[in-house]
Write a protein that holds these residues in place. Structure first.
Motif, PDB file in Angstrom:
ATOM      1  N   LEU A 178       0.842  -1.204   0.000  1.00  7.18           N
ATOM      2  CA  LEU A 178       0.000   0.000   0.000  1.00  7.18           C
ATOM      3  C   LEU A 178       0.879   1.258   0.000  1.00  7.18           C
ATOM      4  O   LEU A 178       0.621   2.213  -0.735  1.00  7.18           O
ATOM      5  CB  LEU A 178      -0.885  -0.039   1.266  1.00  7.18           C
ATOM      6  N   VAL A 179       1.921   1.225   0.815  1.00  7.75           N
ATOM      7  CA  VAL A 179       2.853   2.361   0.874  1.00  7.75           C
ATOM      8  C   VAL A 179       3.472   2.582  -0.509  1.00  7.75           C
ATOM      9  O   VAL A 179       3.522   3.709  -1.012  1.00  7.75           O
ATOM     10  CB  VAL A 179       3.966   2.110   1.930  1.00  7.75           C
ATOM     11  N   ALA A 180       3.905   1.482  -1.134  1.00  2.83           N
ATOM     12  CA  ALA A 180       4.578   1.606  -2.438  1.00  2.83           C
ATOM     13  C   ALA A 180       3.627   2.178  -3.498  1.00  2.83           C
ATOM     14  O   ALA A 180       4.015   3.037  -4.289  1.00  2.83           O
ATOM     15  CB  ALA A 180       5.114   0.245  -2.876  1.00  2.83           C
ATOM     16  N   MET A 181       2.370   1.709  -3.505  1.00  2.00           N
ATOM     17  CA  MET A 181       1.393   2.238  -4.483  1.00  2.00           C
ATOM     18  C   MET A 181       1.230   3.745  -4.311  1.00  2.00           C
ATOM     19  O   MET A 181       1.149   4.498  -5.264  1.00  2.00           O
ATOM     20  CB  MET A 181      -0.009   1.656  -4.221  1.00  2.00           C
ATOM     21  N   TYR A 182       1.166   4.140  -3.041  1.00  4.18           N
ATOM     22  CA  TYR A 182       0.966   5.562  -2.724  1.00  4.18           C
ATOM     23  C   TYR A 182       2.195   6.367  -3.153  1.00  4.18           C
ATOM     24  O   TYR A 182       2.068   7.408  -3.799  1.00  4.18           O
ATOM     25  CB  TYR A 182       0.724   5.701  -1.215  1.00  4.18           C
ATOM     26  N   GLU A 183       3.367   5.850  -2.820  1.00  2.00           N
ATOM     27  CA  GLU A 183       4.591   6.594  -3.142  1.00  2.00           C
ATOM     28  C   GLU A 183       4.804   6.700  -4.649  1.00  2.00           C
ATOM     29  O   GLU A 183       5.342   7.678  -5.133  1.00  2.00           O
ATOM     30  CB  GLU A 183       5.803   5.925  -2.474  1.00  2.00           C
ATOM     31  N   VAL A 189      -5.253   8.127  -2.488  1.00  2.00           N
ATOM     32  CA  VAL A 189      -5.218   7.922  -1.031  1.00  2.00           C
ATOM     33  C   VAL A 189      -5.338   6.421  -0.770  1.00  2.00           C
ATOM     34  O   VAL A 189      -5.686   5.652  -1.662  1.00  2.00           O
ATOM     35  CB  VAL A 189      -6.353   8.690  -0.279  1.00  2.00           C
ATOM     36  N   VAL A 190      -5.064   6.035   0.483  1.00  2.00           N
ATOM     37  CA  VAL A 190      -5.175   4.607   0.797  1.00  2.00           C
ATOM     38  C   VAL A 190      -6.239   4.362   1.869  1.00  2.00           C
ATOM     39  O   VAL A 190      -6.561   5.247   2.672  1.00  2.00           O
ATOM     40  CB  VAL A 190      -3.823   3.992   1.259  1.00  2.00           C
ATOM     41  N   GLY A 191      -6.770   3.146   1.840  1.00  2.00           N
ATOM     42  CA  GLY A 191      -7.789   2.754   2.805  1.00  2.00           C
ATOM     43  C   GLY A 191      -7.689   1.271   3.108  1.00  2.00           C
ATOM     44  O   GLY A 191      -6.929   0.544   2.448  1.00  2.00           O
ATOM     45  N   VAL A 192      -8.460   0.826   4.085  1.00  2.00           N
ATOM     46  CA  VAL A 192      -8.492  -0.601   4.413  1.00  2.00           C
ATOM     47  C   VAL A 192      -9.940  -1.074   4.434  1.00  2.00           C
ATOM     48  O   VAL A 192     -10.878  -0.261   4.441  1.00  2.00           O
ATOM     49  CB  VAL A 192      -7.827  -0.907   5.777  1.00  2.00           C
ATOM     50  N   SER A 193     -10.087  -2.376   4.495  1.00  2.00           N
ATOM     51  CA  SER A 193     -11.422  -2.953   4.550  1.00  2.00           C
ATOM     52  C   SER A 193     -11.365  -4.204   5.428  1.00  2.00           C
ATOM     53  O   SER A 193     -10.366  -4.941   5.382  1.00  2.00           O
ATOM     54  CB  SER A 193     -11.834  -3.297   3.125  1.00  2.00           C
ATOM     55  N   ASN A 194     -12.397  -4.406   6.200  1.00  2.00           N
ATOM     56  CA  ASN A 194     -12.506  -5.564   7.105  1.00  2.00           C
ATOM     57  C   ASN A 194     -11.422  -5.569   8.190  1.00  2.00           C
ATOM     58  O   ASN A 194     -11.028  -6.626   8.673  1.00  2.00           O
ATOM     59  CB  ASN A 194     -12.485  -6.878   6.313  1.00  2.00           C
ATOM     60  N   TYR A 195     -10.914  -4.399   8.540  1.00  2.00           N
ATOM     61  CA  TYR A 195      -9.967  -4.285   9.649  1.00  2.00           C
ATOM     62  C   TYR A 195     -10.752  -3.976  10.919  1.00  2.00           C
ATOM     63  O   TYR A 195     -11.528  -3.021  10.959  1.00  2.00           O
ATOM     64  CB  TYR A 195      -8.932  -3.177   9.384  1.00  2.00           C
ATOM     65  N   GLY A 196     -10.536  -4.774  11.955  1.00  2.00           N
ATOM     66  CA  GLY A 196     -11.152  -4.507  13.247  1.00  2.00           C
ATOM     67  C   GLY A 196     -10.381  -3.437  13.988  1.00  2.00           C
ATOM     68  O   GLY A 196      -9.350  -2.961  13.507  1.00  2.00           O
ATOM     69  N   ALA A 209       3.853   6.396  10.276  1.00  2.00           N
ATOM     70  CA  ALA A 209       5.311   6.433  10.412  1.00  2.00           C
ATOM     71  C   ALA A 209       5.986   6.453   9.040  1.00  2.00           C
ATOM     72  O   ALA A 209       7.110   6.922   8.907  1.00  2.00           O
ATOM     73  CB  ALA A 209       5.792   5.234  11.223  1.00  2.00           C
ATOM     74  N   ARG A 210       5.300   5.941   8.024  1.00  2.00           N
ATOM     75  CA  ARG A 210       5.856   5.948   6.665  1.00  2.00           C
ATOM     76  C   ARG A 210       5.383   7.168   5.865  1.00  2.00           C
ATOM     77  O   ARG A 210       5.600   7.244   4.654  1.00  2.00           O
ATOM     78  CB  ARG A 210       5.438   4.671   5.920  1.00  2.00           C
ATOM     79  N   GLY A 211       4.669   8.060   6.530  1.00  2.00           N
ATOM     80  CA  GLY A 211       4.232   9.288   5.860  1.00  2.00           C
ATOM     81  C   GLY A 211       3.030   9.099   4.951  1.00  2.00           C
ATOM     82  O   GLY A 211       2.798   9.891   4.034  1.00  2.00           O
TER      83      GLY A 211
END
Ligand code: NAP
Length: 361
Positions: A178-183, A189-196, A209-211
């Motif tokens: 995800l970081v690499a796609m963003y960079e 922008v990035v998001g998540v799904s099904n994360y508790g 921490a990775r900006g």
């Protein structure tokens, strides 16, 4: 319409139309142009979900539906909906990827035929398949989605699910992917799904921490799925500036009132509905009572409930009729008494929705 003339930035942000074959529905003045912020993006208070677009197994998709699906897309955009949710795993069998392909086609043809101004946000999800073991493989997955949609950048790149429950070592590859796609600028922008709640906090801190700001968290959230985890996730989202995207806001159709213990859908959904629908009497009668008083449909009330809870619902739509009806979920708000009545009825109903097997703690 020339994409580069759009002052709103990367090419996933498409000018919206000024005219169309569909007459835009009438809305109060703050709709359809009302938008909510999601990081740097402005999105409509409701998006449309496209899981069914290409899924024969669960949703009975046929290619003969494509013309109507395109009309749905056009109608939605013309009425201010600028958020569409898809995934690289949507589409069954030989139709794998069909949802992304259709969206890409609809966007292109819309641009060619209608032009306009505004921004369109495509949210796609990358499956944590067991063979995607390195960040580079997630970047490749992102490029494959871009190819299917013929876009240069995705609006929201989301991890479809976390592997923390069963393959914790793979999780780091997902996050770094995800970081690499963003960079690389492949996703806005990035998001998540099904994360508790627990995993959401972890990935938020890791990305920070990775900006990389985490802008959205997609979770099953509806009158049938509003347990302690959902409420905790919502609180975390609010405190960290993450938007909660509510998937299956209609409980796969159970909250629309068109199914009952004597009328189930065909296929695998019927099996699920047989388990759940008989225990929904208190909730369905409250929905129906409020809908009647308000002169709204039950689907509109169920979607509006999600909006009032501060989430962005993404109901799935398969017909123009459903799209028109669901557009009418916006532009008004349930009162606090009505919300309380619905919350209470949902708690009183013995049945709840089954949670996604990939949902983490
Ligand atoms: N992140 C994830 O893991 C995840 C999981 C599930 C879904 N999602 C996303 O969330 C979106 C929405 O969820 P969903 O599709 O699962 O379920 P949903 O929105 O709760 O239900 C959608 C279904 O309800 C029926 N419907 C919709 N509007 C209606 C209306 N006005 N009147 C009567 N029936 C209506 C349609 O099916 P019928 O006409 O066949 O009844 C439609 O396909 C998906 O498309 C997908 O983008 C994400």
């Amino acid at each position: 319409m020339v994409i580069s003339s759009c002052s709103l930035g990367p090419s996933n942000l498409y000018p919206l139309p000024s005219s169309s074959m569909f007459k835009p529905l009438k809305f109060p003045p703050f709709w359809p142009r009302q938008k909510v912020k999601m990081g740097p993006l402005s999105v409509s208070p409701m998006g449309f979900g496209t899981w069914a677009w290409g899924n024969q197994f669960l949703w009975g998709y046929q290619e003969s539906m494509d013309n109507e699906l395109q009309q749905i897309f056009n109608l939605a955009v013309e009425n201010g909906v600028n958020l569409f949710d898809t995934a690289d795993s949507y589409g069954t069998g030989r139709l794998n990827g069909q949802s992304e392909k259709l969206l890409g086609k609809f966007i292109r043809e819309f641009q060619e035929q209608k032009g306009g101004q505004g921004e369109l946000v495509i949210a796609t999800k990358f499956a944590a398949y067991p063979w995607r073991l390195t960040p580079g493989q997630f970047v490749d997955a992102c490029r494959a989605s871009l190819d299917r949609m013929q876009l240069e950048q995705i609006g929201i790149g989301q991890l479809h699910w976390s592997t923390a429950n069963y393959a914790p070592l793979q999780e780091r590859a997902l996050w770094d992917g995800l970081v690499a796609m963003y960079e690389k600028g492949l996703v806005r922008v990035v998001g998540v799904s099904n994360y508790g709640p627990k995993q959401l906090l972890k990935i938020h801190d890791y990305l920070k921490a990775r900006g990389v700001p985490l802008c959205s968290a997609q979770v099953q959230f509806s009158l049938l799925s509003m347990g302690r985890d959902q409420l905790e996730i919502k609180n975390i989202c609010d405190s960290l500036g993450i938007r909660l995207i509510a998937y299956s806001p209609l409980g796969l159709g159970m909250l629309t009132g068109k199914y009952s213990p004597s009328k189930f859908p065909t296929g695998p959904r019927g099996l699920l509905f047989r388990q759940i629908l008989p225990g929904l009497e208190p909730l369905l009668s409250s929905l129906s009572e409020i809908a009647n008083k308000r002169r709204k449909s039950m689907a509109q009330v169920a979607i509006n409930w999600c909006v009032c809870k501060g989430t962005i619902p993404i109901p799935g739509v398969k017909s123009i009729k459903q799209a028109q009806e669901n557009l009418g979920a916006l532009g008004w708000r349930l009162s606090s008494d009505e919300l309380l009545q619905l919350d209470f009825a949902a708690q009183e109903s013995p049945s709840k929705m089954i949670q996604n097997i990939f949902q983490t703690k």
